[in-house]
Design a protein around this motif. Structure first.
Motif, mmCIF file in Angstrom:
data_model
loop_
_atom_site.group_PDB
_atom_site.id
_atom_site.type_symbol
_atom_site.label_atom_id
_atom_site.label_comp_id
_atom_site.label_asym_id
_atom_site.label_seq_id
_atom_site.Cartn_x
_atom_site.Cartn_y
_atom_site.Cartn_z
ATOM 1 N N LYS A 104 0.720 -1.265 -0.011
ATOM 2 C CA LYS A 104 -0.087 0.178 0.188
ATOM 3 C C LYS A 104 0.763 1.202 -0.173
ATOM 4 O O LYS A 104 0.481 2.268 -0.604
ATOM 5 N N VAL A 142 -8.455 6.131 9.021
ATOM 6 C CA VAL A 142 -8.506 4.971 8.482
ATOM 7 C C VAL A 142 -7.095 4.406 8.690
ATOM 8 O O VAL A 142 -6.140 4.998 8.477
ATOM 9 N N VAL A 156 -11.640 1.210 9.818
ATOM 10 C CA VAL A 156 -12.079 2.538 9.519
ATOM 11 C C VAL A 156 -12.628 3.061 10.631
ATOM 12 O O VAL A 156 -13.889 2.459 11.261
ATOM 13 N N PHE A 184 -10.110 9.759 6.012
ATOM 14 C CA PHE A 184 -11.373 9.213 6.039
ATOM 15 C C PHE A 184 -12.334 9.669 4.479
ATOM 16 O O PHE A 184 -12.274 11.091 4.717
ATOM 17 N N LEU A 185 -12.473 8.970 3.674
ATOM 18 C CA LEU A 185 -13.345 9.691 2.506
ATOM 19 C C LEU A 185 -14.672 9.112 2.535
ATOM 20 O O LEU A 185 -14.711 8.004 2.837
ATOM 21 N N GLU A 279 -7.591 2.056 -3.796
ATOM 22 C CA GLU A 279 -6.616 0.809 -3.690
ATOM 23 C C GLU A 279 -6.530 0.403 -5.247
ATOM 24 O O GLU A 279 -7.303 0.390 -5.920
HETATM 25 P P1 AMP Z 1 -8.595 -1.214 0.869
HETATM 26 O O1 AMP Z 1 -8.277 -2.660 1.311
HETATM 27 O O2 AMP Z 1 -7.541 0.054 1.113
HETATM 28 O O3 AMP Z 1 -9.565 -0.994 -0.381
HETATM 29 O O4 AMP Z 1 -9.621 -0.947 1.959
HETATM 30 C C1 AMP Z 1 -11.016 -1.712 2.353
HETATM 31 C C2 AMP Z 1 -12.128 -0.869 2.574
HETATM 32 O O5 AMP Z 1 -11.848 -0.108 3.579
HETATM 33 C C3 AMP Z 1 -12.434 -0.095 1.348
HETATM 34 O O6 AMP Z 1 -13.329 -0.810 0.639
HETATM 35 C C4 AMP Z 1 -13.279 0.984 1.981
HETATM 36 O O7 AMP Z 1 -14.451 0.448 2.386
HETATM 37 C C5 AMP Z 1 -12.405 1.211 3.363
HETATM 38 N N1 AMP Z 1 -11.541 2.412 2.997
HETATM 39 C C6 AMP Z 1 -10.349 2.323 2.923
HETATM 40 N N2 AMP Z 1 -9.602 3.375 2.855
HETATM 41 C C7 AMP Z 1 -10.684 4.230 3.177
HETATM 42 C C8 AMP Z 1 -10.464 5.607 3.212
HETATM 43 N N3 AMP Z 1 -9.362 6.488 3.044
HETATM 44 N N4 AMP Z 1 -11.986 6.381 3.641
HETATM 45 C C9 AMP Z 1 -12.768 5.691 3.871
HETATM 46 N N5 AMP Z 1 -12.987 4.336 3.742
HETATM 47 C C10 AMP Z 1 -11.981 3.722 3.459
#
Ligand code: AMP
Ligand code: GLY
Length: 419
Positions: A104, A142, A156, A184-185, A279
């Protein structure tokens, strides 16, 4: 004789196998390690583990014209580099490009360098550094473990206690853990996937997974409980913005010299202002693949090999909407035991490519489950409403003792912004 090898064993790999088998050029499709379910739908399982590169290379050299990689682990470990060194054609990113999914932190550097919009983030490697970011930024926030975590390494946190607990847990396991802390988005999530080779790309319609185990997006995260594509709730402008981000990503890979060929999966969050990238995965999504591939009208073998030959294929879509509902063991994601009976599909269901097995095994007493996500049922229609109805009519018939979410495609069913 043109044969294809698919590496993997999920419903994603079954969907890929069926798509290759539909090509008039393809005779046999092998899946390693596959499973009994794949053999039921007309593919051939080969008992080789996805990480056993020497055995996969030996099999591919003797039996197939092309290998296509499903899951991330072999890509991150360099399966493409190993096949290429052996002179064998393979569709899947190199180890260097797979880092966009595997790390990441690397993905964040890549996005910053190439002006790709994403959440503000800070990489830390100690408890005190993590806590000082939390102090400075506050909640919601997050917290992400770096490295492959199967979607389970992200917390989150809406309140300080949850954030603190997540940070403590990561640093209790490893005092120097690489952790990413993100802004957080808020917004609806969707994904865009593309098959690419060098600077050419075939960009597929938006799709939406449902990662939480229970209806209304409650409960623990899973590998994915169901998907729908395309997505009428996003405007043409939003869809075009997602496509533009994919083009920008492909150009950035070329600029960095880590292009090759394979799949790019962009997980997006549509904030009020614009879509931002959550991601990258450098492979197809599961269950998204089960609802994306049926839309493609092209000869899929030709599409992939044309890309590999440096051509830019023109994508032809059928204009239908597909909804995929994943049937799981009722105790998934906690456990997938004991094995449960799986309802035998009839020939019409198989002919419609509506029964996409993952963890299904044949026994003297009939079919049984061998894992958490057992199979995907796919329904189609002219819009999200009719596709959802069609999918759930089949689910009622074939779920048996397996569990499922009853609200797949709920976002696509709300009034489209375009209408
Ligand atoms: P990721 O594996 O990074 O895609 O994160 C898994 C899940 O966490 C995502 O599908 C989102 O639901 C949530 N998530 C990750 N990053 C954020 C962020 N910056 N803001 C809000 N939700 C997030
Ligand atoms: N469906 C989410 C993934 O494949 O990562």
């Amino acid at each position: 004789m043109t044969n294809v090898l698919i590496v993997g064993s999920g419903a994603r790999e079954t969907a890929l196998g069926l798509k290759f088998l539909a090509s008039p050029q393809v005779d046999q499709v092998y899946v390693a390690p596959g499973g009994d379910g794949m053999d039921i739908v007309g593919l051939h399982s080969v008992a080789i583990d996805v990480m056993d590169f020497p055995a996969l290379i030996e099999f591919a050299a003797a039996n197939v014209a092309l290998t296509f990689v499903g899951p991330e682990q072999p890509l991150v470990a360099g399966i493409t580099d190993a096949f290429t060194a052996a002179g064998l054609p393979i569709f899947g990113v190199t180890k260097a490009a797979a880092r966009l999914e595997g790390s990441k932190t690397y993905a964040k550097h890549f996005m910053a360098k190439h002006d790709l919009p994403t959440a503000r983030a800070k990489s830390v490697q100690s408890l005190s550094a993590a806590l000082s970011v939390l102090d400075e930024w506050g909640v919601p926030i997050v917290i992400k473990a770096d490295g492959l975590a199967g979607g389970k390494g992200v917390v989150v946190a809406q309140d300080v206690d949850t954030a603190r607990a997540a940070i403590d847990r990561l640093y209790a396991a490893d005092a120097a853990a690489p952790v990413l802390i993100e802004e957080f988005l808020a917004g609806q999530e969707a994904s865009v996937m593309a098959l690419f080779a060098g600077q050419n790309a075939v960009i597929l319609p938006l799709s939406q997974d449902h990662k939480r185990r229970y209806d209304d997006d409650r409960g623990p995260n899973t590998g994915g409980m169901g998907a729908v594509s395309p997505l009428p709730q996003f405007t043409q402008q939003e869809q075009a913005a997602a496509t533009a981000l994919m083009r920008q990503t492909v150009a950035a890979l070329v600029a960095d010299g880590v292009d090759s060929c394979g799949v790019i999966y962009m997980g997006l969050i549509f904030t009020a202002a614009e879509p931002k990238i959550l991601e990258y995965n450098m492979r197809f999504g599961d269950p998204e693949t089960q609802v994306l591939l049926p839309q493609i009208q092209n000869d899929f073998y030709a599409l992939v090999t044309d890309l590999m030959a440096g051509k830019q294929p023109e994508l032809q879509l059928d204009g239908q909407t597909y909804v995929g509902v994943v049937l799981t063991h009722p105790d998934y994601p906690v456990t997938s035991k004991p094995a449960l009976p799986v309802v035998q599909p009839d020939t019409a269901l198989l002919a419609a490519h509506a029964w996409i097995p993952a963890a299904v095994s044949k026994t003297a007493g009939g079919l049984v489950s061998t894992g958490g996500r057992v199979l995907t049922i796919v329904g189609s229609g002219t819009d999200a409403g009719s596709a959802t109805k069609a999918a759930y009519a089949l689910v009622q018939q074939y779920a048996g003792q397996l569990a499922y979410r009853s609200d797949i495609a709920h976002n696509a069913l709300v009034t489209s912004k375009q209408n």
